[in-house]
Design an enzyme around this catalytic site. Structure first.
Site, PDB file in Angstrom:
ATOM      1  N   ILE A 129     -19.032   1.529 -55.507  1.00  0.00           N
ATOM      2  CA  ILE A 129     -18.301   0.467 -56.190  1.00  0.00           C
ATOM      3  C   ILE A 129     -19.152  -0.780 -56.342  1.00  0.00           C
ATOM      4  O   ILE A 129     -19.135  -1.444 -57.383  1.00  0.00           O
ATOM      5  CB  ILE A 129     -16.993   0.196 -55.420  1.00  0.00           C
ATOM      6  CG1 ILE A 129     -16.062   1.412 -55.544  1.00  0.00           C
ATOM      7  CG2 ILE A 129     -16.307  -1.066 -55.903  1.00  0.00           C
ATOM      8  CD1 ILE A 129     -14.955   1.461 -54.526  1.00  0.00           C
ATOM      9  N   ASP A 130     -19.921  -1.107 -55.324  1.00  0.00           N
ATOM     10  CA  ASP A 130     -20.754  -2.309 -55.358  1.00  0.00           C
ATOM     11  C   ASP A 130     -21.812  -2.205 -56.450  1.00  0.00           C
ATOM     12  O   ASP A 130     -22.014  -3.131 -57.236  1.00  0.00           O
ATOM     13  CB  ASP A 130     -21.407  -2.495 -53.986  1.00  0.00           C
ATOM     14  CG  ASP A 130     -21.612  -3.968 -53.631  1.00  0.00           C
ATOM     15  OD1 ASP A 130     -21.143  -4.837 -54.377  1.00  0.00           O
ATOM     16  OD2 ASP A 130     -22.239  -4.223 -52.593  1.00  0.00           O
ATOM     17  N   ASP A 131     -22.519  -1.078 -56.492  1.00  0.00           N
ATOM     18  CA  ASP A 131     -23.515  -0.878 -57.537  1.00  0.00           C
ATOM     19  C   ASP A 131     -22.880  -0.928 -58.917  1.00  0.00           C
ATOM     20  O   ASP A 131     -23.440  -1.508 -59.851  1.00  0.00           O
ATOM     21  CB  ASP A 131     -24.213   0.474 -57.352  1.00  0.00           C
ATOM     22  CG  ASP A 131     -25.457   0.351 -56.502  1.00  0.00           C
ATOM     23  OD1 ASP A 131     -26.507  -0.011 -57.049  1.00  0.00           O
ATOM     24  OD2 ASP A 131     -25.374   0.612 -55.295  1.00  0.00           O
TER      25      ASP A 131
END
Length: 648
Positions: free
Chosen positions: A391-393
């Site tokens: 999710i962060d990427d």
């Protein structure tokens, strides 16, 4: 650790950084960053950790090339000698080894180093080994090591199997239970469960032992510090039953479990840089395939070995293993920083966008267990890791794509639309976002005996939630979208009493606070709101006297901000956080910008020695070697926008 002042003093003299000065620094920094771009459009810098990776490598070589007639003379001895020198170069004056720059000796890392050095030929009476041994004893001895150290040693009969945690392969047969563990835990535990079940007891050199690391009179078994009526006690009782199952349980069921675990591992090694594309799971896959009887020339064995050895750096930079590769992450941050700076040539960012679109995930992975009806999308961290987009990427790539446009506009827009829908689907019930999974928060699982790597779960966290809000808004999601409202509410509720936010994936409260503030700003939160003002006050209160910001990894152990010398990445985070909170003209902001300008190298880069990235809090930390460039460029660009000066 050296003590120093971390408080801005009234007497601090600032040169009142002028726009042209920050502009020159931005121009140099952006030029340096552009010069690091690969011809295919991506950025990729080293990602480094501590000495434990080199230590584990020597143990793996003992596995791959066992002693003959009690004598260990592996064909990879030149590499082992290099690993020994690399480990010794990081020994601390007290004999121990740390897990982050300028940190104290840490027991498990020191035990791993001691074992590797002794295997690598350092004599037991060598002063370096003696001092390491004394440090281990002072820190509690072999009994106090973490569970993964004990499990690894038990594979060679160097720690009693009965005093290591059970990791039964039958976990794979228990429905969706393994998907309640974090993605990285299941990727490590599944191949490790094969090793556990087959109980190899691989040979060591004749006479080799670690008995000298055991503190006399201290039990070797598990400790229960939580009392009788606790999940810890429940799982310790369960572990006893599992050990009985190891001895007397159904052999047919065990064979079925091993076979299922093998299939699971191989399926997730496809379209990937290795299982989970991370060092520990890749190492265990090499071991597991060996135990399962795969011949050395089998394609899966060759692939597993090659992928693992690809992590090795052995050149003018030194000898060390990277825990994984970070090209998508490095690229997304660098491209966004350059886009915000407004000084990157269009072809450079177009190449970046084309490369990023080619890395979008289009296959269902582990995340789809809880979101089976969601169209695949998102981005992983590495060159390839199709089962594990994160999710962060994905949020950071969306930010990059808000500036970098692919050559095919229709393809670009479709990709962004899929990624936005995927992110919205991955929001947790609490309104926040985690790293890889949804609602991965069964807290009681943290009490299992093999969960002391402090990363059994993947719950929502403020840093990722802030970045997701920013990425969604930059991609066209309206601030009045219900998901945005839930994200705002999550951040409000997760704010610490002192006004900061916890940072799970970067060190620590400075990281969490700057990202939470940027997310709230993007979502349209009024910067006069009390929670925003408190965050700004906190950031100013912990600013170092030299104008920069620095935070130690010890914050995770102390559960509160712990000061460290100023670093480029953390100073950039401090400046970015204050600006996101509405502070653009204060002495604190100017001092932070001034620090970045004054500490920039002539070539446009910055130097950074601190570990500012987080793998497993309290256990494993990282140095992202591009953070020291990308984040200062972003901070300078954001500052100049905030004061109304654009780059020319």
């Amino acid at each position: 650790m050296t003590e120093y002042s971390n408080v801005m003093t009234p007497s601090l003299q600032l040169r009142q950084t002028q726009p042209d000065i920050s502009g020159e620094a931005l121009h140099r920094g952006a030029g340096y960053l552009l010069g690091r771009q690969n011809g295919q459009g991506y950025w990729w810098a080293d990602l480094t950790a501590d000495s434990t990776l080199e230590s584990d490598f020597i143990l793996l070589e003992l596995w791959r090339h066992p002693p003959q007639n009690g004598v260990w003379n592996p064909p990879t001895k030149p590499l082992i000698d290099k690993a020994v020198r690399s480990i010794l170069a990081r020994q601390l004056p007290d004999g121990g080894f740390n897990i982050y720059s300028h940190g104290p000796s840490e027991l498990s890392a020191t035990i791993k180093a001691y074992t590797a050095l002794k295997l690598g030929g350092i004599a037991p009476d060598d002063a370096r080994l003696v001092s390491a041994r004394e440090r281990i004893q002072a820190l509690g001895g072999l009994q106090a090591a973490n569970s993964y150290v004990k499990v690894n040693l038990s594979l060679f009969g160097l720690y009693p199997r009965e005093h290591t945690p059970s990791i039964p392969p039958e976990l794979i047969l228990m429905g969706k239970l393994i998907y309640e563990m974090s993605s990285w835990t299941r990727a490590i535990v599944t191949p490790l469960s094969i090793l556990h079940a087959m109980n190899p007891r691989r040979p060591v050199p004749e006479g080799f032992t670690l008995d000298e690391l055991i503190v006399p009179g201290v039990p070797l078994g598990f400790r229960n510090d939580e009392g009788f009526l606790s999940w810890r006690n429940f799982f310790l009782k369960a572990d006893r039953l599992l050990k009985l199952w190891d001895r007397y349980g159904s052999r047919g069921l065990r064979r079925k479990a091993i076979r299922r675990a093998e299939q699971w591992v191989l399926a997730r090694s496809r379209y990937s840089d290795g299982l989970g594309a991370i060092y520990p799971s890749m190492m265990y896959v090499v071991m597991a395939l060996d135990l399962l009887g795969y011949p050395k020339d089998h394609p899966d064995v060759q692939e597993a070995n090659d992928q693992f050895m690809n992590l090795l750096v052995d050149d003018e930079r030194g000898f060390y293993f990277q825990p994984c590769f970070s090209p998508v992450w490095d690229t997304a941050i660098a491209a966004y920083a350059l886009g915000e700076a407004g000084c990157a040539p269009y072809p450079a960012l177009e190449a970046t966008a084309n490369w990023l679109l080619g890395k979008e995930v289009r296959r269902k992975g582990d995340w789809s267990v809880k979101r089976p009806n969601v169209e695949p999308s998102g981005w992983y961290f590495e060159f390839a890791n199709e089962s594990y987009p994160d999710i962060d990427d994905t949020a950071q790539v969306l930010l990059a794509l808000s500036h970098a446009r692919a050559s095919n506009n229709a393809k670009h827009e479709a990709c962004v639309r899929r990624a936005v829908n995927w992110l919205l689907a991955m929001q947790g019930k609490d309104g926040g976002w985690a790293a890889f999974d949804v609602d991965n928060n069964w807290e009681f699982l943290s009490a299992v005996p093999f969960a002391d790597h402090n990363a059994m779960l993947d719950p929502s966290c403020p840093d990722i939630t802030g970045r997701v809000l920013e990425g969604l808004i930059a991609s066209g999601v309206k601030p009045n979208h219900p998901a945005v409202g839930r994200g705002i509410q999550y951040l409000r509720q997760s704010q610490e009493e002192d006004g900061s936010w916890y940072g799970r994936w970067g060190v620590d409260y400075v990281y969490g606070t700057f990202l939470a503030l940027r997310g709230l700003q993007a979502a349209g939160e009024d910067d006069r709101e009390p929670h925003i003002l408190r965050a700004g006050e906190w950031l100013r209160s912990i600013q170092n006297a030299d104008g920069g910001w620095g935070e130690s990894c010890a914050s995770y152990d102390n559960n509160t901000f712990t000061a460290a010398p100023s670093s480029p990445s953390q100073t950039a985070w401090g400046v970015l956080g204050l600006i996101a909170g509405g502070d653009t003209t204060s002495q604190s902001v100017r001092a932070g910008v001034e620090w970045l300008v004054e500490h920039q190298r002539a070539d446009g880069g910055w130097d950074e020695d601190l570990s500012t990235g987080t793998g497993f809090p309290g256990v494993f930390y990282l140095k992202y070697h591009l953070y020291r460039i990308s984040f200062p460029v972003l901070a300078l660009a954001t500052y100049r926008k905030a004061i109304g000066v654009s780059h020319s």
